[in-house]
Scaffold this motif. Structure first.
Motif, PDB file in Angstrom:
ATOM      1  N   ALA A  76       0.834  -1.212   0.000  1.00  7.13           N
ATOM      2  CA  ALA A  76       0.000   0.000   0.000  1.00  7.13           C
ATOM      3  C   ALA A  76       0.862   1.253   0.000  1.00  7.13           C
ATOM      4  O   ALA A  76       1.966   1.268   0.541  1.00  7.13           O
ATOM      5  N   GLY A  82       3.588   8.142   5.603  1.00  7.96           N
ATOM      6  CA  GLY A  82       4.714   7.228   5.414  1.00  7.96           C
ATOM      7  C   GLY A  82       5.480   7.044   6.703  1.00  7.96           C
ATOM      8  O   GLY A  82       4.983   7.368   7.791  1.00  7.96           O
ATOM      9  N   PHE A  83       6.701   6.555   6.591  1.00 10.33           N
ATOM     10  CA  PHE A  83       7.536   6.354   7.772  1.00 10.33           C
ATOM     11  C   PHE A  83       7.882   7.695   8.417  1.00 10.33           C
ATOM     12  O   PHE A  83       7.873   8.734   7.741  1.00 10.33           O
ATOM     13  N   LEU A  96      11.565  -2.954   7.541  1.00  8.58           N
ATOM     14  CA  LEU A  96      10.866  -3.766   6.523  1.00  8.58           C
ATOM     15  C   LEU A  96      11.300  -5.226   6.593  1.00  8.58           C
ATOM     16  O   LEU A  96      10.499  -6.134   6.393  1.00  8.58           O
ATOM     17  N   THR A 138       8.515   0.961  -1.008  1.00  6.54           N
ATOM     18  CA  THR A 138       8.110   0.207   0.178  1.00  6.54           C
ATOM     19  C   THR A 138       6.959  -0.740  -0.174  1.00  6.54           C
ATOM     20  O   THR A 138       6.894  -1.861   0.323  1.00  6.54           O
TER      21      THR A 138
END
Lengths: 291, 217
Positions: A76, A82-83, A96, A138
């Motif tokens: 997704a 985001g991060f 990850l 990602t």
């Protein structure tokens, strides 16, 4: 892969009501102007919001019942999320690695390098394009069966957009069973990528069509007021008043080219279809808008 | 859940310099403050660090993305609780070591049981505070949770004051109760304290789970 059955989500000032289906191996575009309901649809599919009514099935399950393992099959990407900005690329790799069983570290590092994502900078110092690329990387780094991408190219220059679309094309080409739902308000991004297009406006599905059909069979006919009164409206989807008469959207361009050779008929792109679908009026004698 | 732990550890490590500064302050002030200053101070910082990881998740609209990762809502709630208590306990141990170091430098080692008792009391207090703060932060978010916290503690204070006033009005004498507590063996008091702390932790984890289940992103 994804099935929405009369999904509704009611907010104070907006309500969504949509049905759609994405088959295995297909690339679907969700298009509409800002505030049309694209992000709400995607959030519902990802289980981030609860529908008011209707049903959602993603990879055979209701998203509210997703386990961590189920989510590994989904990649997704959200437009503005985001991060943490405090992390660096190396931190992201380590996270990850622990999150996804199938995380392809070598490929991820290779793509990050190719896309010029700096390893030593904090994510907060990345440019808008770099952040967008990292979000997409990602999503595609763990062999997901289903990609769900909300506006992955929003706010980017043409080079960054091309890079992202190329990455997505390459990812989809690796495995025919992979599916993708991608939303955008930049229609040209979707034209060259998607097999089919869902067009939504004000929380409602306006049109669902194969991209080839949309670009091949749809057209815009420019008619004077007198010609508009006389023309066969069987294949007119919508019409918009203009100073000279009407701009009409047809889903059977060929029919009008053959029967009205003197009419000015233009090929339509998705932007012009959106303009006529949203700005025009549905023509009474026209075919059903839905496929 | 391992990925979330990794993320939170890496976020906390961003505060290495801050932690080092806190340790220096704790040591410096321990020489002039009471016997458990470093323990209470460093444990409190542990609580702040734990809550900070929640704020970082929420900052820049990060929560929707985190919820798309292979993490269930229940898993996220559990990770937050476990990570927060681990960080708090780690800081508590660090505080105790710093305090003992200060005692050693000053050559005035405390009575071991009294030191452990007071240290455990601080740990219990901060665990309860953290148990209250985690669901508040998750439910109300970074900004509103502060207001909610002030309202909650204000309400607790008001209830305490009201209770005292009612007690005075009804001429309730608390001396026998205080005497009973003082005469209760330390082990029993510790067990009661542990029970209270556990009660808060269990209730907090149930509320946190429910908040995450209902939350929309």
């Amino acid at each position: 892969m994804i099935r929405l059955k009369e999904l509704t989500k009611v907010y104070k000032d907006f309500d969504l009501n949509i049905s759609m289906e994405i088959r295995p191996g297909s690339v679907c575009g969700l298009i509409g102007k800002n505030g049309a309901g694209k992000s709400t649809t995607i959030k519902a599919i990802l289980g981030l919001i609860r529908p008011t009514s209707g049903s959602i099935e993603v990879l055979g399950k209701d998203p509210k019942d997703f386990t961590a393992k189920d989510r590994e099959a989904i990649g997704a990407c959200l437009a503005d999320s985001g991060f943490s900005r405090l992390l660096r690329l190396e931190d992201v790799v380590c996270i990850l690695k622990k999150l996804y069983k199938d995380f392809d570290e070598a490929q991820f590092r290779k793509l990050c390098k190719e896309q010029g994502l700096p390893a030593d900078k904090k994510l907060g110092d990345y440019s808008t394009g770099m952040k967008a690329k990292l979000r997409v990387l990602t999503a595609i780094c763990h062999k997901a069966k289903l990609l769900i991408l909300d506006e992955p190219t929003a706010g980017l220059d043409v080079m960054a957009r091309t890079d992202i679309l190329d990455m997505l094309r390459a990812y989809m080409a690796e495995d025919e069973e992979r599916s993708m739902l991608i939303s955008s308000h930049i229609s040209s991004d979707l034209e060259g990528l998607c097999d089919e297009i869902y067009m939504i406006g004000d929380g409602r599905l306006l049109l669902h069509e194969d991209t080839d059909v949309l670009l091949g069979s749809y057209g815009i006919i420019k008619l004077s007021r007198e010609d508009y009164e006389k023309v066969d409206k069987s294949y007119l989807v919508s019409a918009k008043k203009q100073p000279y008469g009407y701009d009409c959207l047809t889903n059977e361009k060929q029919f009008y080219m053959e029967n009205y050779p003197s009419a000015a008929i233009e090929n339509s792109d998705i932007d012009s279809i959106i303009l006529l679908m949203l700005g025009g009026e549905k023509v009474a004698a026209g075919e059903e808008v839905k496929r | 859940m391992r990925g979330l732990f990794e993320k939170d550890i890496r976020l906390v490590l961003q505060k290495k310099a801050f932690l080092f500064l806190i340790m220096i302050i704790a040591v410096a002030l321990s020489f002039s403050m009471d016997d458990s200053f470093a323990v209470s101070y460093v444990t409190m910082i542990g609580m702040v660090l734990a809550i900070t990881t929640l704020s970082y998740d929420e900052y820049d609209n990060g929560m929707p993305f985190l919820m798309t990762l292979p993490v269930s809502r229940k898993g996220y709630a559990a990770e937050k609780q476990i990570f927060s208590y681990l960080i708090l306990t780690g800081c508590w141990i660090l505080g105790m070591l710093l305090q003992l170091g200060c005692f050693a430098i000053q050559d005035k080692m405390p009575e071991p049981l009294a030191f452990i008792e007071s240290s455990l009391l601080y740990l219990g207090i901060f665990v309860i505070l953290l148990a209250i703060l985690i669901p508040l932060e998750l439910h109300f978010g970074m900004e509103k949770s502060r207001i909610a916290m002030f309202v909650l503690f204000g309400a607790c204070f008001a209830i305490g004051m009201l209770g005292t006033k009612i007690g005075e009005f009804l001429h309730i004498d608390l001396t026998p109760l205080i005497q009973t507590v003082q005469s209760t063996p330390a082990a029993v008091l510790a067990a009661i304290g542990a029970g209270i702390v556990l009660f808060f932790v269990v209730i907090s984890s149930l509320i946190t789970g429910a908040v995450m289940k209902k939350k929309e992103f």
